[in-house]
Scaffold this motif. Sequence first.
Motif, PDB file in Angstrom:
ATOM      1  N   GLN A  71       0.890  -1.322   0.420  1.00 33.25           N
ATOM      2  CA  GLN A  71       0.305   0.022  -0.308  1.00 33.25           C
ATOM      3  C   GLN A  71       1.215   1.098  -0.229  1.00 33.25           C
ATOM      4  O   GLN A  71       1.127   1.940  -0.975  1.00 33.25           O
ATOM      5  N   ILE A  72       2.164   1.306   1.079  1.00 27.96           N
ATOM      6  CA  ILE A  72       2.865   2.552   1.177  1.00 27.96           C
ATOM      7  C   ILE A  72       3.770   2.915  -0.044  1.00 27.96           C
ATOM      8  O   ILE A  72       3.845   3.604  -0.984  1.00 27.96           O
ATOM      9  N   GLU A  73       4.023   1.697  -1.013  1.00 25.44           N
ATOM     10  CA  GLU A  73       4.775   1.538  -1.796  1.00 25.44           C
ATOM     11  C   GLU A  73       3.505   2.291  -3.137  1.00 25.44           C
ATOM     12  O   GLU A  73       4.148   2.804  -4.685  1.00 25.44           O
ATOM     13  N   GLU A  74       2.405   2.051  -3.809  1.00 26.04           N
ATOM     14  CA  GLU A  74       1.522   2.291  -4.136  1.00 26.04           C
ATOM     15  C   GLU A  74       1.407   3.507  -4.395  1.00 26.04           C
ATOM     16  O   GLU A  74       1.459   4.549  -4.629  1.00 26.04           O
ATOM     17  N   TYR A  75       1.345   4.251  -3.225  1.00 23.82           N
ATOM     18  CA  TYR A  75       1.188   6.230  -2.458  1.00 23.82           C
ATOM     19  C   TYR A  75       2.496   6.529  -2.848  1.00 23.82           C
ATOM     20  O   TYR A  75       2.836   7.556  -3.868  1.00 23.82           O
ATOM     21  N   LEU A  76       3.011   5.941  -2.504  1.00 26.45           N
ATOM     22  CA  LEU A  76       5.097   6.352  -3.245  1.00 26.45           C
ATOM     23  C   LEU A  76       5.098   6.685  -4.994  1.00 26.45           C
ATOM     24  O   LEU A  76       5.338   7.606  -5.336  1.00 26.45           O
ATOM     25  N   GLU A  77       4.316   6.010  -5.497  1.00 28.88           N
ATOM     26  CA  GLU A  77       4.520   5.149  -6.892  1.00 28.88           C
ATOM     27  C   GLU A  77       3.430   7.019  -7.011  1.00 28.88           C
ATOM     28  O   GLU A  77       3.860   7.121  -8.400  1.00 28.88           O
ATOM     29  N   ASP A  78       2.006   6.905  -6.742  1.00 26.35           N
ATOM     30  CA  ASP A  78       1.510   7.978  -7.427  1.00 26.35           C
ATOM     31  C   ASP A  78       1.719   9.492  -6.819  1.00 26.35           C
ATOM     32  O   ASP A  78       1.604  10.261  -7.561  1.00 26.35           O
ATOM     33  N   TYR A  79       3.423   9.655  -5.754  1.00 25.33           N
ATOM     34  CA  TYR A  79       3.843  10.946  -5.228  1.00 25.33           C
ATOM     35  C   TYR A  79       4.872  11.279  -6.906  1.00 25.33           C
ATOM     36  O   TYR A  79       4.841  11.809  -7.236  1.00 25.33           O
ATOM     37  N   ASN A  80       5.448   9.948  -7.104  1.00 29.27           N
ATOM     38  CA  ASN A  80       6.173  10.689  -7.912  1.00 29.27           C
ATOM     39  C   ASN A  80       6.123  10.569  -9.364  1.00 29.27           C
ATOM     40  O   ASN A  80       6.217  10.985 -10.270  1.00 29.27           O
ATOM     41  N   ASN A  81       5.078  10.052  -9.731  1.00 28.08           N
ATOM     42  CA  ASN A  81       3.336  10.826 -11.292  1.00 28.08           C
ATOM     43  C   ASN A  81       3.380  11.857 -11.437  1.00 28.08           C
ATOM     44  O   ASN A  81       3.004  12.593 -11.461  1.00 28.08           O
ATOM     45  N   VAL A  82       2.816  12.328  -9.823  1.00 26.79           N
ATOM     46  CA  VAL A  82       2.183  13.547  -9.779  1.00 26.79           C
ATOM     47  C   VAL A  82       3.291  15.022  -9.085  1.00 26.79           C
ATOM     48  O   VAL A  82       3.493  15.832 -10.165  1.00 26.79           O
ATOM     49  N   ASN A  83       5.030  14.309  -8.288  1.00 29.03           N
ATOM     50  CA  ASN A  83       5.518  15.368  -8.403  1.00 29.03           C
ATOM     51  C   ASN A  83       6.781  15.174  -9.430  1.00 29.03           C
ATOM     52  O   ASN A  83       6.802  14.168 -10.147  1.00 29.03           O
ATOM     53  N   THR A  84       7.452  16.574 -10.138  1.00 27.87           N
ATOM     54  CA  THR A  84       8.030  16.249 -10.889  1.00 27.87           C
ATOM     55  C   THR A  84       9.093  15.931 -10.087  1.00 27.87           C
ATOM     56  O   THR A  84      10.710  15.378 -10.546  1.00 27.87           O
ATOM     57  N   ILE A  85       9.990  15.962  -8.900  1.00 25.41           N
ATOM     58  CA  ILE A  85      11.175  15.513  -7.756  1.00 25.41           C
ATOM     59  C   ILE A  85      10.678  14.140  -7.668  1.00 25.41           C
ATOM     60  O   ILE A  85      10.022  14.596  -7.028  1.00 25.41           O
ATOM     61  N   THR A  86      11.192  13.369  -7.938  1.00 28.80           N
ATOM     62  CA  THR A  86      11.005  11.564  -7.651  1.00 28.80           C
ATOM     63  C   THR A  86      11.805  11.294  -6.639  1.00 28.80           C
ATOM     64  O   THR A  86      12.449  11.517  -6.084  1.00 28.80           O
TER      65      THR A  86
END
Length: 469
Positions: A253-268
């Motif tokens: 679940q946390i890895e899924e959140y991380l993936e969403d974060y990296n898709n939304v933000n320019t600085i991954t």
Amino acid sequence: RRRGVYGPPAGKKMVLFVDDLNMPLKEYYGAQPPIELIRQWHDHKGWFNRKELVAFGIVDVVMVSAMGPPGGGRTFITPRLKRHYSQTAYSDLSDASITQIFATISGYFFTSFDEKIQALIPSLISSTIDIFNRALEDLLPTPSKSHYLFNLRDIWKVFLGITSLSPKKAGEPLTVVRCWAHEIQRIFGDRLTDRGDLAWMRTNIDNHIGNTFTMKSQDVFANERLVFGSFMTTEIDNRVYEEITDMKVMKEQIEEYLEDYNNVNTITMPLVMFLDACEHCSRMCRVLAQPSGHLLLLGVGGSGRQSLTRLSCFISESDCFQIEVAKGYGMVEFKDDVKRCLMKCGVEDKVQVFLFCDTQIVKEDFVEAINNVLNSGDVPNLYANEDFEGISSSCRTLCQTMGMQPTKANLFSAYLSRVKKNVHVTLAFSPVGDSFRNRLRMFPSLVNCCTIDWFHEWPAEALYSVAKQ
């Protein structure tokens, strides 16, 4: 009032409250300039205007002060000031008083729960108070453990966690006892630095599980790790504080959140979410979901404090605000940044996480401003006159719902209550060296108002998973 005489409106008296009276540091010759200024008012009922070189009086003011007993970081104050006060000593609250306070809170909260759970209330209170008293006796602050400072807020934080449970998810006494053990570990255990202290914590919890709750320790700690959280669903309105039993599902679940974060933000953030990092993330999300939840993250650089904070903000759907220190960055620029963050909380009613690292402390005054935000949600002389227009227009309706007249003072107090509700300060400090110890001594709110999370060195599993990726 008239030329050279100042005071409250005629016929009224003003009570001026000075907290932490003995906090000012003694200078080279042993004097404390802020205290000398207060003494000058007591002796002469006024000060001097240094531009025009004339005295001005301040009348109809009653001075009330408070201070901790001298010792530790708190200094002795001069008898010349003390003679002006009528002194009252406050003893610590007795266990009976603390029990009454938390019995009232818990009794009200647990009315919708099963009777078996309501019967646990006296045991929950007595065991928490016992662990708190033992921590005061056994976990004493030393130069390397200067953050081992406990006060009544810690008991309150334990019950804040327990009262986050939902009657739908916590129908069994075992679940409530598990939550109690989890909260004790979070509040008292997460600041502990070595294995001996952690073993002390576990022994005390096990003793209470067996003796006070008459349950078996292996039933309470049946899973790999004891974790409670509300982030297992992405719908923020339907989140419920519950036990997370499957670590593999939590990690995914946390890895899924991380993936969403990296898709939304320019600085991954190319992070490897091993179990220890996931657990730190769940601890941060727990505090960010609480009112006035502030964090003090202690660990060496590179332990993932800032990255995990940004991820936790994303999971909690809060904005992460961080200052950018450039050449020539000083107190004026810092105050502007703090004001921008606080006005987003108060005027726009948005939740902001103010992330601040010890590497960004250009001047020690920065820490003093942060100490004020932790304590009261405000920094002295922060707002200009033009800022009050935005504050008053945004807080007028809030004032009316609180049943207060929309005067300037009431509007600002409504604004401050909204700031306190929305701002979460997260401090990423390194515990190495004297500077951290001195800051804790000079600014007690860094410990008193924060939930501490100590980042231990990463285990072999973590290093292996990073190398593998």
